[in-house]
Design a protein around this motif. Structure first.
Motif, mmCIF file in Angstrom:
data_model
loop_
_atom_site.group_PDB
_atom_site.id
_atom_site.type_symbol
_atom_site.label_atom_id
_atom_site.label_comp_id
_atom_site.label_asym_id
_atom_site.label_seq_id
_atom_site.Cartn_x
_atom_site.Cartn_y
_atom_site.Cartn_z
ATOM 1 N N GLN A 113 0.826 -1.208 0.000
ATOM 2 C CA GLN A 113 0.000 0.000 0.000
ATOM 3 C C GLN A 113 0.858 1.255 0.000
ATOM 4 O OE1 GLN A 113 -2.386 -0.779 3.512
ATOM 5 N NE2 GLN A 113 -4.205 -1.216 2.266
ATOM 6 N N LEU A 114 1.911 1.254 0.813
ATOM 7 C CA LEU A 114 2.778 2.439 0.909
ATOM 8 C C LEU A 114 3.415 2.764 -0.439
ATOM 9 C CD1 LEU A 114 4.465 1.835 4.387
ATOM 10 C CD2 LEU A 114 3.004 3.756 3.750
ATOM 11 N N GLU A 115 3.904 1.749 -1.126
ATOM 12 C CA GLU A 115 4.547 2.006 -2.411
ATOM 13 C C GLU A 115 3.528 2.413 -3.471
ATOM 14 O OE1 GLU A 115 8.764 -0.232 -2.357
ATOM 15 O OE2 GLU A 115 7.188 -1.278 -3.449
ATOM 16 N N GLN A 116 2.341 1.821 -3.419
ATOM 17 C CA GLN A 116 1.311 2.181 -4.404
ATOM 18 C C GLN A 116 0.795 3.600 -4.186
ATOM 19 O OE1 GLN A 116 -1.563 -0.992 -3.904
ATOM 20 N NE2 GLN A 116 -0.694 -2.213 -5.569
ATOM 21 N N LEU A 117 0.594 3.976 -2.921
ATOM 22 C CA LEU A 117 0.016 5.287 -2.614
ATOM 23 C C LEU A 117 1.020 6.423 -2.791
ATOM 24 C CD1 LEU A 117 -2.081 4.316 0.535
ATOM 25 C CD2 LEU A 117 -2.980 4.993 -1.701
ATOM 26 N N THR A 118 2.296 6.153 -2.525
ATOM 27 C CA THR A 118 3.307 7.211 -2.630
ATOM 28 C C THR A 118 4.044 7.197 -3.956
ATOM 29 O OG1 THR A 118 5.054 5.840 -1.655
ATOM 30 C CG2 THR A 118 3.678 7.118 -0.133
ATOM 31 N N GLY A 119 4.049 6.034 -4.618
ATOM 32 C CA GLY A 119 4.797 5.906 -5.865
ATOM 33 C C GLY A 119 6.295 5.888 -5.639
ATOM 34 N N LYS A 120 6.720 5.588 -4.411
ATOM 35 C CA LYS A 120 8.146 5.611 -4.086
ATOM 36 C C LYS A 120 8.580 4.284 -3.460
ATOM 37 C CE LYS A 120 8.357 10.616 -3.412
ATOM 38 N NZ LYS A 120 8.720 11.720 -2.500
ATOM 39 N N TYR A 121 9.886 4.028 -3.556
ATOM 40 C CA TYR A 121 10.480 2.824 -2.973
ATOM 41 C C TYR A 121 10.452 2.964 -1.449
ATOM 42 C CZ TYR A 121 13.831 -1.085 -2.733
ATOM 43 O OH TYR A 121 14.458 -2.288 -2.504
ATOM 44 N N CYS A 122 9.923 1.959 -0.778
ATOM 45 C CA CYS A 122 9.727 2.043 0.673
ATOM 46 C C CYS A 122 10.539 0.967 1.392
ATOM 47 C CB CYS A 122 8.253 1.898 1.003
ATOM 48 S SG CYS A 122 7.895 1.943 2.772
ATOM 49 N N VAL A 123 11.296 1.372 2.397
ATOM 50 C CA VAL A 123 12.063 0.467 3.241
ATOM 51 C C VAL A 123 11.422 0.439 4.627
ATOM 52 C CG1 VAL A 123 14.317 -0.040 4.265
ATOM 53 C CG2 VAL A 123 14.187 1.014 1.991
ATOM 54 N N LEU A 124 11.136 -0.756 5.124
ATOM 55 C CA LEU A 124 10.559 -0.895 6.459
ATOM 56 C C LEU A 124 11.662 -0.873 7.507
ATOM 57 C CD1 LEU A 124 8.057 -3.818 5.721
ATOM 58 C CD2 LEU A 124 7.555 -1.366 5.762
ATOM 59 N N TYR A 125 11.436 -0.171 8.623
ATOM 60 C CA TYR A 125 12.374 -0.198 9.753
ATOM 61 C C TYR A 125 11.663 -0.908 10.907
ATOM 62 C CZ TYR A 125 16.137 1.170 12.871
ATOM 63 O OH TYR A 125 17.208 1.141 13.734
ATOM 64 N N LEU A 126 12.193 -2.071 11.278
ATOM 65 C CA LEU A 126 11.504 -2.944 12.220
ATOM 66 C C LEU A 126 12.367 -3.230 13.445
ATOM 67 C CD1 LEU A 126 10.360 -5.487 9.488
ATOM 68 C CD2 LEU A 126 8.998 -3.600 10.417
ATOM 69 N N LYS A 127 11.783 -3.032 14.610
ATOM 70 C CA LYS A 127 12.469 -3.383 15.856
ATOM 71 C C LYS A 127 12.110 -4.797 16.286
ATOM 72 C CE LYS A 127 12.906 1.345 17.608
ATOM 73 N NZ LYS A 127 12.570 2.292 18.702
ATOM 74 N N HIS A 128 10.935 -5.254 15.859
ATOM 75 C CA HIS A 128 10.467 -6.586 16.240
ATOM 76 C C HIS A 128 10.324 -7.436 14.979
ATOM 77 C CE1 HIS A 128 9.547 -4.893 20.178
ATOM 78 N NE2 HIS A 128 8.912 -3.905 19.554
ATOM 79 N N LEU A 129 11.102 -8.510 14.906
ATOM 80 C CA LEU A 129 11.074 -9.388 13.748
ATOM 81 C C LEU A 129 11.639 -10.742 14.159
ATOM 82 C CD1 LEU A 129 10.374 -9.202 10.656
ATOM 83 C CD2 LEU A 129 12.804 -8.805 10.257
#
Length: 314
Positions: free
Chosen positions: A64-80
């Motif tokens: 959704q983030l990439e579709q709505l913004t049209g930009k490459y999105c990197v997730l920053y996760l503390k819990h994985l």
């Protein structure tokens, strides 16, 4: 955040809070804090998860983030966890796991616990890698490590390492990773795997030789002749063979007299980038023959191709 990324990348990184994404749906704004990140002169959205988010939600929200913004999105996760980490890598979803790992395919890097391994950018699959993928489909391979793959293919471990790097660079979702160890995994039935990898594959044909006379030294059939061997389709009036570049050179096929395209040849030789002999060495493998012939606008050929795949692959 910034210190960890710079320490691992050994690069200056610019990160600034971004308020321009207030137009995003409330659920996304509740789940993430947004930043703009610059690495190696490339700009990304950095979406920091505010809480623990399930893998299924991460997949959906990243898309959704990439579709709505049209930009490459990197997730920053503390819990994985390791399972979710492997799945994100398999599916090519870029992420930074706080103080543990960085995976950003756009800059061709996979970095784990401060140890970096460069993945060379790749825009087109090599024939070595294509041969590996097709062999894995035919053999129904699963959970195959670099060492095991090298043994199955009869090549060096370094060759398979390069193949895995290429698969990773192209974001083909057929690898899993446990720590530093990567392995090929079966992601479904043979047809499901084929449907997944097909967009990355290419025709094995390098060059076509239309020889004036038949060439009896060759035995592996290609094109219509190969399809005729594995279906009820009638062969052309001439035989089409497959040969690798090494065979072409060794037999001096490139020095044989050829005929124009409007004339009927004595035989045709396809110079191919790889060869996976099938039917006791009589033909090129079915999936490669499919890629050679799939664009032919002839219903008889298309029916024969479908029947061949049903009988010999699926």
């Amino acid at each position: 955040m910034k210190d960890f990324i710079e320490k691992v990348l050994h690069q200056k990184v610019r990160i600034r809070h971004c308020d321009t994404y207030q137009i995003l749906p409330l659920i996304l704004r509740k789940c993430f804090e947004f930043y703009q990140m610059e690495i190696l002169n490339q700009f990304f959205i950095l979406a920091e998860a505010k809480e623990n988010i399930s893998l299924s939600s991460l997949r959906k929200q990243h898309k959704q983030l990439e579709q709505l913004t049209g930009k490459y999105c990197v997730l920053y996760l503390k819990h994985l966890n390791s399972y979710a980490r492997d799945k994100l890598v398999e599916e090519g979803i870029p992420f930074i796991w706080d103080n543990r790992q960085i995976y950003i395919p756009a800059i061709g890097m996979l970095l784990t616990q401060g140890e970096a391994r460069e993945i060379k950018p790749c825009s087109r699959i090599s024939f070595v890698t294509q041969k590996f993928i097709l062999s894995a489909i035919y053999g129904a391979w699963d959970e195959v490590s670099v060492t095991e793959a090298a043994e199955k293919m009869g090549v060096s471990k370094m060759s398979i390492t390069r193949t895995f790097d290429e698969i990773e660079s192209l974001n083909i979702p057929i690898l899993a990773q446990n720590g530093k160890r990567r392995r090929y995994i079966k992601i479904g039935s043979k047809k499901e795997i084929w449907d997944t990898v097909r967009p990355f594959l290419r025709s094995p044909l390098l060059k076509e030789y239309r020889l004036e006379k038949p060439f009896s030294s060759l035995s592996v059939k290609s094109g219509i002749s190969g399809l005729a061997e594995m279906s009820m389709l009638e062969d052309d009036v001439y035989v089409t063979y497959a040969a690798t570049k090494r065979e072409i050179t060794a037999m001096e096929i490139n020095n044989e007299k050829q005929v124009p395209s409007e004339e009927v040849p004595g035989c045709v030789v396809h110079e191919v980038g790889y060869s996976i002999p099938f039917c006791h060495g009589k033909t090129l493998d079915p999936l490669s023959i499919f890629m050679l012939l799939e664009d032919i606008d002839d219903p008889r050929v298309q029916i024969a191709l479908d029947k061949m795949l049903e009988d010999y692959v699926w």
